[in-house]
Write a protein that holds these residues in place. Structure first.
Motif, PDB file in Angstrom:
ATOM      1  N   UNK A   5       0.745  -1.092   0.567  1.00 52.06           N
ATOM      2  CA  UNK A   5      -0.383   0.133  -0.005  1.00 52.06           C
ATOM      3  C   UNK A   5       1.010   1.193   0.318  1.00 52.06           C
ATOM      4  N   UNK A   6       0.512   2.179  -1.246  1.00 49.86           N
ATOM      5  CA  UNK A   6       1.192   3.960  -0.800  1.00 49.86           C
ATOM      6  C   UNK A   6       0.209   4.789   0.047  1.00 49.86           C
ATOM      7  N   UNK A   7      -0.789   4.041   0.709  1.00 52.90           N
ATOM      8  CA  UNK A   7      -1.933   4.770   1.792  1.00 52.90           C
ATOM      9  C   UNK A   7      -0.468   5.706   3.167  1.00 52.90           C
ATOM     10  N   UNK A  41       8.172  -8.255  -0.046  1.00 52.59           N
ATOM     11  CA  UNK A  41       8.433  -7.984  -1.225  1.00 52.59           C
ATOM     12  C   UNK A  41       7.738  -7.416  -2.288  1.00 52.59           C
ATOM     13  N   UNK A  42       6.420  -7.079  -2.472  1.00 55.02           N
ATOM     14  CA  UNK A  42       5.489  -6.097  -2.808  1.00 55.02           C
ATOM     15  C   UNK A  42       5.576  -5.324  -2.932  1.00 55.02           C
ATOM     16  N   UNK A  43       5.370  -4.590  -1.028  1.00 57.86           N
ATOM     17  CA  UNK A  43       5.171  -3.406  -1.043  1.00 57.86           C
ATOM     18  C   UNK A  43       6.790  -2.643  -1.386  1.00 57.86           C
ATOM     19  N   UNK A  44       7.887  -3.254  -1.243  1.00 58.85           N
ATOM     20  CA  UNK A  44       9.276  -3.242  -1.735  1.00 58.85           C
ATOM     21  C   UNK A  44       8.827  -3.174  -3.191  1.00 58.85           C
ATOM     22  N   UNK A  45       8.562  -3.458  -4.412  1.00 56.96           N
ATOM     23  CA  UNK A  45       8.363  -3.720  -5.677  1.00 56.96           C
ATOM     24  C   UNK A  45       7.596  -2.218  -5.534  1.00 56.96           C
ATOM     25  N   UNK A  46       6.506  -1.991  -4.749  1.00 55.39           N
ATOM     26  CA  UNK A  46       5.607  -0.616  -5.157  1.00 55.39           C
ATOM     27  C   UNK A  46       6.507   0.365  -5.037  1.00 55.39           C
ATOM     28  N   UNK A  47       7.295   0.862  -3.864  1.00 54.34           N
ATOM     29  CA  UNK A  47       7.793   1.502  -3.325  1.00 54.34           C
ATOM     30  C   UNK A  47       9.373   1.890  -3.514  1.00 54.34           C
ATOM     31  N   UNK A  75      12.868  -0.024  -4.066  1.00 57.29           N
ATOM     32  CA  UNK A  75      14.029   0.222  -2.744  1.00 57.29           C
ATOM     33  C   UNK A  75      14.590   1.205  -1.604  1.00 57.29           C
ATOM     34  N   UNK A  76      15.009   2.250  -2.294  1.00 57.42           N
ATOM     35  CA  UNK A  76      14.728   3.721  -1.149  1.00 57.42           C
ATOM     36  C   UNK A  76      14.020   3.808  -0.822  1.00 57.42           C
ATOM     37  N   UNK A  77      12.818   3.933  -0.920  1.00 54.37           N
ATOM     38  CA  UNK A  77      11.663   4.637  -0.237  1.00 54.37           C
ATOM     39  C   UNK A  77      11.246   2.771   0.918  1.00 54.37           C
ATOM     40  N   UNK A  78      11.154   1.752   0.612  1.00 55.93           N
ATOM     41  CA  UNK A  78      10.998   0.574   1.455  1.00 55.93           C
ATOM     42  C   UNK A  78      11.968   0.429   2.360  1.00 55.93           C
ATOM     43  N   UNK A  79      13.397   1.416   1.953  1.00 53.76           N
ATOM     44  CA  UNK A  79      14.781   0.519   2.940  1.00 53.76           C
ATOM     45  C   UNK A  79      13.895   2.351   3.967  1.00 53.76           C
ATOM     46  N   UNK A  80      13.631   2.952   3.991  1.00 59.59           N
ATOM     47  CA  UNK A  80      13.518   4.429   4.859  1.00 59.59           C
ATOM     48  C   UNK A  80      12.459   3.930   5.410  1.00 59.59           C
ATOM     49  N   UNK A  81      11.472   2.665   4.828  1.00 54.25           N
ATOM     50  CA  UNK A  81      10.209   1.995   5.572  1.00 54.25           C
ATOM     51  C   UNK A  81      11.158   1.236   6.638  1.00 54.25           C
ATOM     52  N   UNK A  82      11.888   0.857   6.701  1.00 54.00           N
ATOM     53  CA  UNK A  82      12.020  -0.342   7.401  1.00 54.00           C
ATOM     54  C   UNK A  82      12.708   0.337   8.348  1.00 54.00           C
ATOM     55  N   UNK A  83      13.189   1.061   8.199  1.00 54.77           N
ATOM     56  CA  UNK A  83      13.711   1.932   9.660  1.00 54.77           C
ATOM     57  C   UNK A  83      12.940   2.299  10.184  1.00 54.77           C
ATOM     58  N   UNK A  84      11.792   2.466  10.177  1.00 61.84           N
ATOM     59  CA  UNK A  84      11.015   2.890  11.393  1.00 61.84           C
ATOM     60  C   UNK A  84      10.692   1.545  12.154  1.00 61.84           C
ATOM     61  N   UNK A  85      11.207   0.318  11.949  1.00 67.27           N
ATOM     62  CA  UNK A  85      11.416  -0.497  12.728  1.00 67.27           C
ATOM     63  C   UNK A  85      12.474  -1.255  13.945  1.00 67.27           C
ATOM     64  N   UNK A  86      12.068  -1.665  14.951  1.00 63.01           N
ATOM     65  CA  UNK A  86      13.113  -1.697  15.720  1.00 63.01           C
ATOM     66  C   UNK A  86      14.018  -2.580  14.830  1.00 63.01           C
ATOM     67  N   UNK A  87      15.549  -2.561  15.476  1.00 61.34           N
ATOM     68  CA  UNK A  87      16.212  -3.307  14.927  1.00 61.34           C
ATOM     69  C   UNK A  87      16.291  -4.571  15.279  1.00 61.34           C
ATOM     70  N   UNK A  88      16.412  -4.690  16.094  1.00 66.54           N
ATOM     71  CA  UNK A  88      15.761  -5.776  16.923  1.00 66.54           C
ATOM     72  C   UNK A  88      14.557  -7.158  16.131  1.00 66.54           C
ATOM     73  N   UNK A  89      13.903  -6.282  15.800  1.00 62.64           N
ATOM     74  CA  UNK A  89      12.899  -6.272  15.535  1.00 62.64           C
ATOM     75  C   UNK A  89      13.258  -7.270  13.862  1.00 62.64           C
TER      76      UNK A  89
END
Length: 971
Positions: A854-856, A938-944, A946-960
């Motif tokens: 989702x790009x929402x 994978x689908x979220x990565x393809x939608x956004x 690589x760069x935007x997806x990595x930025x999204x993943x950075x919102x998640x705690x590193x341990x998680x």
């Protein structure tokens, strides 16, 4: 209502109300009902029932209407309450004359005066008690008796009030009149004894009635009139006098003979004396302490020595035994394990008990109980021969049994043996050892003694656990006694099989059971009911092994069925059915070859039992176990079975009061074992709406039945009944417990599970409140968990309907759609810990992941929470293969396998199989969470990108993130 003009009219209508003709009776009752709220009506009734020249039946109706009016209209706050002026007139009129000549009407007048006293005495009616005290002194016999009768009912009623202020008033009353009540009782008692001594039977009967009434008054005052009665000298003097009076009355009963008209009243008075002591002990155990020694001496003397011979009748013996038992068992008299922690009052009472129950006393009590009171009487033996059914019904709990001497002696024996087992065990074992070997069948007394001793050993089984090697006793003696076939040995055979039943759950090796079954089969072949009634225990115990019983199953079942056909008493048939149910329940599917005869007979028995609802309950219980044993084959019983379920669960039919609980259980079991839905089985569900309206304790079973229909044939069932169900649920949810709310939502969840496409539409009216519950943060975790389960199903399996629901809720809440979605996700993440079931936790992960890709912006804003829940879900469901070091989703099911059932397990029902098949279509069991997470990311990565997806993943705690990467190795 004018008294003069109304009296004639009311009298006429009351006369019509005594008619046997309903055409006359009904209008009269309607007219009286209208007059109930008319001022002056009760004054007219008072004039009528106190007019002794009128017809007795008319006066009787008048006094009953007056009494009922007190209940409805006397209180000031009652609708249409009587005026204070009329009540004052009525109170004065009620106690003007105590001269009612008819006993039944006099009793009713006394009761209604007591009802008024309960509400008005002493504040609004201070003259009542003084008037009664004066009236019981008059010389006129009738007036004195009626005043005394009223005095008793008033005292009884005031003593029953429990509010603190009312208790204080009664304490004050008791203190003021106790001395007078004692002197009154003594006067009437002395008069009676003198008249009996001189042979004046008629006068003695009259005096005895007054003695009885005055003693009833004293009983209420003594038991309920003092906070610490032992500090009142007059109370203790009276209680000590009870023992002397008891002796005098017992001697009277010896002298007057059984035909004397006083006899029945005399015995009632003797019993009332014992009730005074028992009630006082129950209410004031420590105040009773000074009476313990004398009570035990008195009771033991009359029950266990020659002193009671010729004077002690059965009910008196029962009361004496109850007195001994209450003292022995009284918790207030038992010191703590550490004596220093006990109160001085407890230690004093315990000291008195201990000094009384010496070894010689206990030994004599034990021996007398066993060798005298446990003996079968000639009357019982004759009844056994002539009416074995009647004998067995009485032995196993008939109405007369609970009031008879035998159970009382057995309970006393158990209590004394438990309290003094170290002292009494050697005494009982000595009695057992003296009876080794077979007993001469010609020696009736020896047979009865052995029966009594074996009875004692059975009653004391738990106390004798360490002292008796029951297995050796069974092999060396008891088994042999079961094989003695002589007719006179029947009592011993009966007692031995009962004795084994008592010990089987205490100490009995399973290896010995085949020998026991063999013996039981031989006894059943004798067709003696008394043996049968002790058969159930060996079948219905914890260590029952089916394989040991199977060689005897056919013959046992056949014999039991023959017995069921032959017996005629309702209680006996119920007991036989209970044993058959136990057998069927224990052997389960192994019963199938042998039930044909029972299946054919039960319809006839059901028809014959139309007037016996308790027998019908037993039939229902038998059918429950039968259906479980037959499984899918139970469909052959539907022509008989379904009409029974229909009748038992129809709340418009009177029998449902007795049959509903078992009928619902039978309905449920029938559905669980049904191979398919028949039109008749579907039609019975018409009963459900009324059952749901009852909101009774059977509601849980009703929900199980609804779920069973959903699993059995969802499309056919929901097509017919989904509308009715939804309406019923909407009504239920307005006023239902938390547990009920969860049950309703579980049904909705199951509908969504079996029909994700149409289910949300069928129960659409319920879903907004569920959604709102999530947004509002429902405070009960179990309810929140169910809410999330329901919405999770909709979101995962019917996304288009979820969108419509979200739009609807946004309009209702006045919020932006995205804002509402964000609030929902946030609450879901926050309350994930409320969900404890692994299936629902995985469902939550799948449902929230289904929002991706989702790009929402709102969903991206909540991305961290979605990943957190996904990783939690992976921890819940992923198991590591120790060899390959790879992870596998443990909830996945690829195909249906018939489970292997051990002999100790019940085989799966048809419903169990249906649930397994349903699981094969459920995303929770068909979708790998590990793969689903990977594909969505994978689908979220393809939608956004690589760069935007990595930025999204950075919102998640590193341990998680680390844990997530570990789970996704290999993808």
């Amino acid at each position: 209502m004018d008294l003069n003009s109304a009296s004639t009219v009311v009298l006429q209508v009351l006369t019509q109300a005594t008619s046997q003709d309903t055409a006359v009776l009904k209008p009269a009752e309607e007219q009286l009902k209208q007059w109930e709220i008319q001022p002056g009506f009760y004054s007219v009734l008072l004039n009528i029932f106190t007019n002794h020249t009128l017809d007795v039946n008319v006066r009787w109706i008048a006094v009953l209407y007056f009494k009922n009016g007190i209940d409805r209209y006397w209180r000031r706050v009652a609708p249409h309450a009587l005026s204070e002026e009329e009540k004052s007139t009525l109170r004065a009129g009620l106690i003007t004359n105590f001269n009612e000549p008819v006993n039944q009407i006099a009793t009713q007048i006394s009761v209604l005066i007591a009802k008024v006293a309960r509400l008005d005495c002493p504040r609004q009616w201070p003259e009542l008690i003084p008037t009664l005290l004066e009236s019981v002194k008059v010389q006129d016999d009738l007036r004195q008796h009626r005043a005394l009768l009223t005095f008793y009912h008033v005292t009884k009623t005031l003593a029953s009030k429990r509010l603190a202020a009312d208790r204080k008033l009664f304490y004050d009353l008791a203190s003021g009149i106790y001395s007078f009540a004692c002197s009154l009782w003594n006067h009437h008692t002395d008069t009676f004894l003198q008249q009996i001594f001189t042979g004046d039977e008629a006068a003695a009967t009259s005096s005895l009635e007054r003695t009885l009434l005055s003693l009833k008054v004293l009983r209420k005052l003594t038991v309920h009139g003092f906070v610490e009665p032992h500090r009142n000298v007059e109370v203790m003097v009276f209680l000590h006098a009870v023992f002397e009076r008891l002796k005098q009355f017992l001697e009277c009963s010896r002298s007057i003979g059984t035909e004397n008209v006083c006899r029945d009243r005399l015995e009632k008075t003797i019993i009332l004396f014992t009730k005074v002591l028992l009630d006082f002990l129950d209410q004031h155990p420590f105040s009773f302490t000074p009476l313990i020694q004398r009570s035990l001496e008195f009771a033991v003397s009359y029950v266990f020595t020659e002193a009671g011979e010729g004077v002690a009748f059965e009910r008196f013996i029962v009361q004496c035994m109850n007195l001994i038992k209450m003292i022995v068992k009284n918790y207030a008299y038992k010191p703590s394990k550490h004596f220093e922690d006990s109160s001085p009052e407890t230690l004093e009472a315990h000291k008195i008990k201990t000094s009384f129950f010496t070894y010689p006393t206990l030994m004599e009590i034990c021996r007398r109980l066993v060798s005298h009171y446990f003996l079968l009487t000639e009357e019982e033996l004759t009844m056994w021969e002539e009416d074995p059914e009647g004998f067995t019904v009485e032995e196993t709990g008939g109405d007369s049994w609970k009031y008879s001497l035998r159970p009382c002696t057995e309970v006393l024996f158990i209590d004394i043996f438990h309290e003094y087992n170290q002292t009494l065990t050697p005494v009982l074992l000595e009695m057992v050892h003296s009876l080794q070997g077979p007993t001469n069948v010609e020696d009736t007394n020896a047979l009865l003694i052995k029966d009594a001793v074996y009875n004692a050993v059975g009653l004391a089984a738990y106390e004798l656990f360490d002292s008796v090697d029951f297995d050796q006793w069974f092999k060396n003696q008891l088994l042999a006694e079961l094989q003695v076939s002589h007719n006179r040995y029947k009592p011993i055979r009966r007692r031995v099989i009962w004795l084994i039943g008592q010990w089987i759950s205490v100490k009995f090796k399973s290896d010995l059971r085949p020998m026991l079954y063999e013996a039981i089969r031989n006894l059943l072949q004798d067709q003696d009911l008394v043996f049968f009634f002790n058969f159930c225990s060996p079948v219905d115990d914890f260590e029952f092994r089916t394989e040991q019983f199977l060689p005897y199953l056919e013959s046992m079942f056949t014999l039991l069925f023959q017995l069921l056909q032959e017996v005629t008493e309702c209680d006996t048939k119920m007991h036989v059915l209970h044993v058959l149910s136990c057998v069927i329940e224990r052997v389960n599917i192994q019963i199938r070859p042998y039930v044909g005869c029972l299946v054919q007979y039960l319809p006839l028995l059901w028809k014959q039992s139309e007037e016996h609802n308790m027998l019908r309950c037993a039939i229902l219980t038998t059918l429950i176990h039968l259906i479980q044993g037959l499984g899918a084959d139970s469909k052959n019983l539907y022509p008989f079975l379904l009409p029974i379920i229909q009748l038992s669960t129809d709340v418009s039919q009177p029998p449902h009061v007795y049959l509903l609980e078992d009928g619902l259980e039978l309905w449920l079991v029938t559905l669980e074992n049904s191979p398919c839905l028949t039109p008749e089985l579907l039609r019975i569900f018409q009963n459900m709406s009324a059952l749901l309206e009852l909101s009774s304790e059977n509601l849980r079973t009703c929900f199980k039945i609804i779920n069973a229909y959903i699993f059995l044939s969802p499309s056919e069932f929901l097509q017919v009944y989904s509308g009715d169900l939804c309406r019923s649920f909407c009504e239920l949810l307005k006023d239902i417990t938390t547990e009920g709310q969860v049950q309703v939502l579980k049904v909705v969840e199951n509908v969504l599970k079996v029909n994700p496409a149409l289910g949300p539409q069928m129960f659409q009216p319920l879903l907004p409140s569920v959604f709102r519950g999530i947004i509002d943060g429902e405070r009960y975790p179990v309810v929140m968990s169910t809410y999330l389960g329901v919405i999770g199903r909709v979101l995962l399996q019917n996304a288009s309907f979820f969108s419509l629901l979200l739009s609807q809720m946004a309009c209702e809440c006045g919020q932006e759609l995205d804002q509402l979605l964000g609030n929902m996700i946030e609450m879901w993440v926050d309350r994930m810990d409320n969900i404890t079931q692994p299936e629902r936790r995985k469902l939550s992960a799948l449902a929230l992941l289904s929002l991706l890709p989702s790009d929402n912006s709102v969903i991206q804003d909540k991305f961290c929470g979605i990943i957190n829940i996904s990783v939690e879900g992976l921890h819940d469901v992923m198991t590591e293969d120790p060899e390959t070091r790879t992870y596998k989703d443990c909830m996945l099911m690829s195909h249906f396998e018939e489970p292997k059932v051990t002999e100790d397990e019940e085989p799966p029902t048809e419903q169990d199989k249906r649930k397994k098949m349903l699981a094969l279509k459920d995303p929770v069991h068909t979708v790998s969470l590990q793969q689903f997470v990977y594909e969505k990311l994978k689908a979220q990565q393809e939608l956004l990108g690589e760069q935007a997806f990595q930025a999204l993943m950075e919102t998640v705690d590193t341990e998680i993130v680390t844990q997530l990467q570990e789970f996704l190795q290999g993808f």
